[in-house]
Scaffold this active site. Structure first.
Site, PDB file in Angstrom:
ATOM      1  N   ASP A  65      -9.676  -3.434  35.020  1.00 49.69           N
ATOM      2  CA  ASP A  65     -10.676  -3.864  34.051  1.00 49.69           C
ATOM      3  C   ASP A  65     -10.474  -3.215  32.684  1.00 49.69           C
ATOM      4  OD1 ASP A  65     -11.902  -5.518  35.873  1.00 49.69           O
ATOM      5  OD2 ASP A  65     -13.398  -4.053  36.486  1.00 49.69           O
ATOM      6  N   ASN A 138     -18.259  -5.342  27.621  1.00 52.24           N
ATOM      7  CA  ASN A 138     -19.057  -4.782  28.709  1.00 52.24           C
ATOM      8  C   ASN A 138     -20.365  -4.177  28.223  1.00 52.24           C
ATOM      9  OD1 ASN A 138     -17.654  -5.437  30.999  1.00 52.24           O
ATOM     10  ND2 ASN A 138     -16.977  -3.360  31.472  1.00 52.24           N
ATOM     11  N   ARG A 149     -29.134  18.350  27.430  1.00 54.11           N
ATOM     12  CA  ARG A 149     -30.437  18.183  26.789  1.00 54.11           C
ATOM     13  C   ARG A 149     -30.727  16.697  26.627  1.00 54.11           C
ATOM     14  NH1 ARG A 149     -29.744  22.508  21.778  1.00 54.11           N
ATOM     15  NH2 ARG A 149     -29.862  24.415  23.036  1.00 54.11           N
ATOM     16  N   ASP A 168     -31.006  10.769  29.056  1.00 54.98           N
ATOM     17  CA  ASP A 168     -29.666  11.263  28.745  1.00 54.98           C
ATOM     18  C   ASP A 168     -28.889  10.267  27.891  1.00 54.98           C
ATOM     19  OD1 ASP A 168     -30.073  13.581  30.158  1.00 54.98           O
ATOM     20  OD2 ASP A 168     -28.958  12.952  31.934  1.00 54.98           O
ATOM     21  N   THR A 179     -21.930  -5.116  36.030  1.00 58.51           N
ATOM     22  CA  THR A 179     -21.324  -4.563  37.241  1.00 58.51           C
ATOM     23  C   THR A 179     -20.510  -3.308  36.932  1.00 58.51           C
ATOM     24  OG1 THR A 179     -19.477  -6.116  36.955  1.00 58.51           O
ATOM     25  CG2 THR A 179     -21.220  -6.749  38.488  1.00 58.51           C
ATOM     26  N   ALA A 180     -20.664  -2.771  35.735  1.00 60.84           N
ATOM     27  CA  ALA A 180     -19.923  -1.574  35.344  1.00 60.84           C
ATOM     28  C   ALA A 180     -20.880  -0.379  35.277  1.00 60.84           C
ATOM     29  CB  ALA A 180     -19.212  -1.825  34.013  1.00 60.84           C
TER      30      ALA A 180
END
Length: 280
Positions: A65, A138, A149, A168, A179-180
């Protein structure tokens, strides 16, 4: 598509021996059939020199990919379809496995379907000035640096203020990208024949707030980096290009006018591929 293929560009992953071997094998067959082959200078085969994305009917990519993602934007700019042969690991974007039968004569006759995949444009606005712009197939990720942090983000759709996240990172993905990284972060798996934009926070600090949200493809998403909490922050496109962010930056994301055309040679459905790849 029924237009015959007369010129083919070959783009193997240079770091994978299996990709190079397969590309050379296909190059020999194409040359024997009188097809014009274009390839990078470093690939030792009979080929025509020049830009591999210009004046070609199709691009065959050999890799996983990541190799497809590296090819996607320039191929979309020149409106050239991509056929991908998986010599990598998972290969959600690939049409064929390395050892799967490839009916080259049928391919050259143009007997295949084209799947068009939407892309996302992103732009960073800093103090009213555009400082970065790019396009992803994507996802676009806004994330912290090395310090552990949380960051503070505010999410807008159009002029509507949706919510503030403490998290985060935030992933903004297409259906192709669902799907990634987004799937790993708990986002929805979306059929790539649909067009939409998904926003998925990573490790959001909330009990009842929205985990991920799906917007119409024509939405304009704005993410304001409210506070980096004295840590580095980065915008990354498709895991390839990064740009450092500052507190107060606005990231504008919307559907791109560019689309990636993927060649489909078999009748495998998205669900068939999903189950095979996840259980493989």
């Amino acid at each position: 598509m029924s237009t015959p293929i007369k010129t083919v560009s070959l783009l193997p992953n240079r770091s994978k021996e299996a990709s190079i071997k397969k590309a050379l094998e296909i190059a020999d067959i194409l040359n024997q059939k009188g097809v014009t082959v274009k390839a990078p200078e470093w690939l030792s085969c009979k080929k025509q020199s020049g830009n591999v994305y210009k004046e070609t009917d199709a691009i065959i990519v050999f890799g996983g990919d990541g190799t497809v993602l590296n090819t996607a934007l320039p191929a979309a700019c020149f409106n050239v379809p991509i056929l991908s042969i998986n010599t990598g690991k998972i290969g959600y974007l690939t049409a064929l496995e390395e050892n799967e039968f490839f009916d080259i004569d049928s391919f050259l006759a143009g007997n295949f379907d084209i799947e068009r995949r939407m892309m996302i444009d992103c732009e960073i606005i800093r103090n009213g000035i555009s400082v970065f712009g790019g396009t992803a197939l994507n996802e676009v990720v806004v994330s912290k640096g090395s310090l552990s942090r949380m960051m503070y983000f505010r999410l807008y759709c159009g002029t509507k203020d949706y919510m503030e996240y403490r998290a985060d990172a935030i992933i903004v993905s297409t259906p192709t990208g669902s799907t990634a990284y987004s799937m790993s972060a708990g986002g929805a798996v979306i059929d790539p024949s649909l067009d939409c934009i998904q926003v998925t926070p990573i490790c959001p600090y909330t009990l009842s707030g929205a985990r991920h949200m799906i917007f119409s493809p024509n939405s304009q998403i704005r993410i304001n980096v409210t506070e980096t909490n004295n840590s580095e922050a980065w915008l990354t496109e498709d895991g390839r290009y990064s740009y450092q962010l500052e507190s107060g930056d606005d990231i504008i994301l919307k559907r791109s006018q560019k689309e990636v055309s993927l060649i489909k040679l078999n009748t495998k459905s998205f669900c068939d591929i999903l189950v095979t790849k996840l259980n493989g």
